[in-house]
Design an enzyme around this catalytic site. Structure first.
Site, PDB file in Angstrom:
ATOM      1  CB  CYS A   1     -10.139  35.406  22.593  1.00  0.00           C
ATOM      2  SG  CYS A   1      -9.353  33.723  23.508  1.00  0.00           S
TER       3      CYS A   1
ATOM      4  CG  HIS B   1      -9.562  33.239  17.884  1.00  0.00           C
ATOM      5  ND1 HIS B   1      -9.331  33.907  18.054  1.00  0.00           N
ATOM      6  CD2 HIS B   1      -9.448  31.930  18.966  1.00  0.00           C
ATOM      7  CE1 HIS B   1      -8.334  33.717  19.366  1.00  0.00           C
ATOM      8  NE2 HIS B   1      -8.248  32.805  20.166  1.00  0.00           N
TER       9      HIS B   1
ATOM     10  CD  GLU C   1      -9.208  35.732  15.375  1.00  0.00           C
ATOM     11  OE1 GLU C   1     -10.227  36.410  15.289  1.00  0.00           O
ATOM     12  OE2 GLU C   1      -8.354  35.549  15.832  1.00  0.00           O
TER      13      GLU C   1
END
Lengths: 255, 215
Positions: free
Chosen positions: B84, B194, B196
Site C-alpha cells: 500500500c 493488502h 494480509e
C-alpha cells in the site's frame, strides 16, 4: 472486470455472544463470534462487521479479546463498532486487529473526534455509522438518531453524511431504523440519496429478508456493500448463495 | 538477540498487527518482529514495509525514526515486500501533499480522478477504491506462484503509482482505467493491495514472499 460489490455479514456482540434483535430490541442468541466469523470467511464473506451492542465498560475488554482471536484466524477486513468514544478507543481496536472502526453516537456528540481519528490513523479505517429514520415533522426526509436509535438529533441524514466525509470518514454505514430487523428490504431511497451525495463508499444496512433485497440494495440504493445479519446467522442462506444470486442478476462479486 | 527472519517496519502508521498476524500464519516458527529500529531492519533476513494513512505523514514518521536509509538499503539488497503506502513511498513524488518519496523508482503517485469515474452501468465509482478487485499478472514472478491470473485482492486507497519504467510493472487492476498495482525489480516486490487482508490469495502471496530467494 473491476471492483466487486461486497457482502458483509454483521455480528452484533453482547456478553461475548452473537445476538440479533428486531428494531434494535428483543435479542436472540445466535452463537459464538469466532466460530461464526470463521464460517462466514469460509463461505466467502468479503468483510466482517462486529457491533458491540452493550458497549459498557465491562464488555470493552471482551470485544478486544474476540477481535484478537478472530484476527489471528480470519484474513479479511474486520470492522468494529459500538461505544467508540475517544481516539484512544480507535487505537485499542486497531491494535487488537480491527482494520476499520465504526463511530456512531460519538460522531454526533463530538464531530471533532472523527476528524482527529481520521487525521491520526487515516480515513481508510474510519467508518461513520448513520442510523436514520424517516420523519414527517422536519424540512428533510430522514433524521439521524443516536444511542442505538433512542435519541433524535434534528440532523438531516444526507447533509450529515456529507459533513462526516468532509471531516475524514472513509466509508459510511447507513442503517435504516425503520427497516432494521423487519426483513422487508433496505431503505433504497435513503441509501441512494446518500450514495449520490458523497464520494466515499456506502454500506447499506437494515431490513434484508431475502437475496433480492441485496440486489436491490446495489441497483436501486447505489450501495457499494451490503450488510446483513439474520439471513446468514440462522442458516437461511449462505454468503455463497447470496453471491451466486447477485451474479445471476448482473452484479460483480468475488466468488 | 536471536536472528530476525522477517522485520515488519513500524513507523507508527497503519495496522501492523494485521500484517504480522498474517505472516505468523504462513510462516510458523519464523522470528517475525514488528520494529522501528534501523539496526533491526538492517539485520533482518527479509523486510516487509507496510503503510496506511497519508503518504506525507508516513514519510515524516519514517524520518522521525531515522529509518530512511535502512529502508533504502534493504530495498536494494534483500527480499523486500512493500504494501500500500509502502509501495507508494518507493516513488519519487506524490500528489498527496505534494511530497517527495524515497525515490527508488522513477515516477509519480497520482489520485483517482473521482467525480468523473463511472462503471459499466453508469454508476459513480467511489474514492477510496475500497474492496476486492481483480489483479492481472503481466510478468511471471515467484510471488505470483499458485495465484490465478485475475484473482481478487482487497484494496483500500485513493492514490496509485505511475512508474516511468514500465518494465517494473508486475500487475495491474482496472478502476475504471488500468493502473499498476504491483511492481517488481530484483529482490523487491511491492503491491498496492493488502495481501494480509486478501484471504487465500493474499496468504499465498505472503507465503511466496517468505520462501522467496531472489537470484
Amino acid at each position: 472486470m473491476g471492483l466487486a460489490k461486497r457482502i458483509i455479514p454483521c455480528l452484533d456482540v453482547t456478553n461475548g455472544r452473537v445476538v440479533k434483535g428486531v428494531n434494535f430490541l428483543e435479542l436472540r442468541d445466535a452463537g459464538d463470534p469466532v466460530e461464526i466469523a470463521r464460517r462466514y470467511d469460509e463461505q466467502g464473506a468479503d468483510e466482517l462487521t462486529f457491533l458491540d451492542i452493550t458497549a459498557s465498560s465491562d464488555n470493552r475488554g471482551l470485544i478486544l479479546h474476540i477481535i484478537e482471536e478472530v484476527a489471528s484466524q480470519v484474513f479479511i477486513p474486520l470492522t468494529v463498532g459500538g461505544g467508540v468514544r475517544e481516539v484512544e478507543d480507535v487505537r485499542r481496536l486497531l491494535n487488537a486487529g480491527a482494520d476499520k472502526v465504526s463511530i456512531n453516537t460519538t460522531a454526533v456528540l463530538n464531530p471533532g473526534m472523527v476528524q482527529a481519528a481520521a487525521g491520526r490513523f487515516g480515513s481508510q479505517c474510519i467508518v461513520v455509522a448513520i442510523d436514520a429514520k424517516k420523519v414527517e415533522n422536519q424540512p428533510f426526509e430522514w433524521e439521524v438518531f443516536t444511542h442505538g436509535g433512542r435519541n433524535a438529533t434534528g440532523l438531516d441524514a444526507v447533509k450529515w453524511a456529507e459533513y462526516m466525509v468532509s471531516l475524514g470518514a472513509g466509508e459510511l454505514l447507513v442503517t435504516s431504523m425503520d427497516r432494521d430487523g423487519t426483513k422487508i428490504g433496505f431503505n433504497n431511497p435513503l441509501n441512494r440519496a446518500i450514495s449520490n451525495a458523497v464520494e466515499v463508499p456506502i454500506i447499506a444496512s437494515g431490513g434484508v429478508g431475502n437475496l433480492q433485497h441485496l440486489v436491490d440494495g446495489v441497483k436501486e440504493g447505489g450501495a457499494d456493500a451490503v450488510l446483513a445479519a439474520s439471513i446468514f446467522h440462522y442458516g437461511e442462506y449462505t454468503v455463497r448463495q447470496a453471491k451466486e444470486y447477485m451474479v445471476q442478476h448482473g452484479i460483480e462479486v468475488r466468488l | 538477540m536471536s536472528k530476525v527472519d522477517i522485520a515488519v517496519v513500524d513507523y507508527g502508521m497503519g495496522n501492523l498487527r494485521s500484517v504480522s498476524k498474517a505472516l505468523e500464519h504462513v510462516a510458523p516458527g519464523k522470528n517475525i518482529v514488528v520494529t522501528s529500529r534501523p539496526e533491526e531492519v538492517a539485520g533482518a533476513e527479509r523486510v516487509v514495509f507496510p503503510g496506511q494513512g497519508a503518504m506525507p505523514d508516513c514519510i515524516r514518521e519514517l524520518d522521525a525514526r531515522g529509518l530512511r536509509s535502512a529502508i533504502i538499503d534493504a530495498a536494494k539488497r534483500k527480499p523486500f515486500l512493500g504494501i500500500c503506502i509502502g509501495l507508494q513511498m518507493l516513488f519519487e513524488h506524490s500528489e498527496e501533499g505534494a511530497v517527495s518519496g524515497l525515490g527508488l523508482f522513477k515516477g509519480n503517485v497520482k489520485r483517482f480522478a473521482g467525480a468523473d469515474m463511472v462503471d459499466a452501468h453508469g454508476e459513480k465509482l467511489k474514492v477510496p477504491h475500497m474492496g476486492w478487485n481483480q489483479v492481472y499478472q503481466v510478468q511471471a514472478h515467484p510471488l505470483w506462484r499458485g495465484i490465478d491470473d485475475g484473482a481478487r485482492f482487497y484494496y483500500v486507497h485513493s492514490y496509485y503509482v505511475q512508474p516511468e519504467d514500465t518494465a517494473v510493472i508486475a500487475g495491474f487492476s482496472n478502476y475504471p482505467d488500468r493502473f499498476s498495482c504491483a511492481i517488481a525489480k530484483d529482490n523487491l516486490f511491492a503491491v498496492q493491495f493488502h495481501p494480509e487482508k486478501s484471504a487465500q490469495a493474499g496468504l499465498q502471496l505472503l507465503s511466496n514472499f517468505v520462501n522467496w530467494s531472489p537470484s
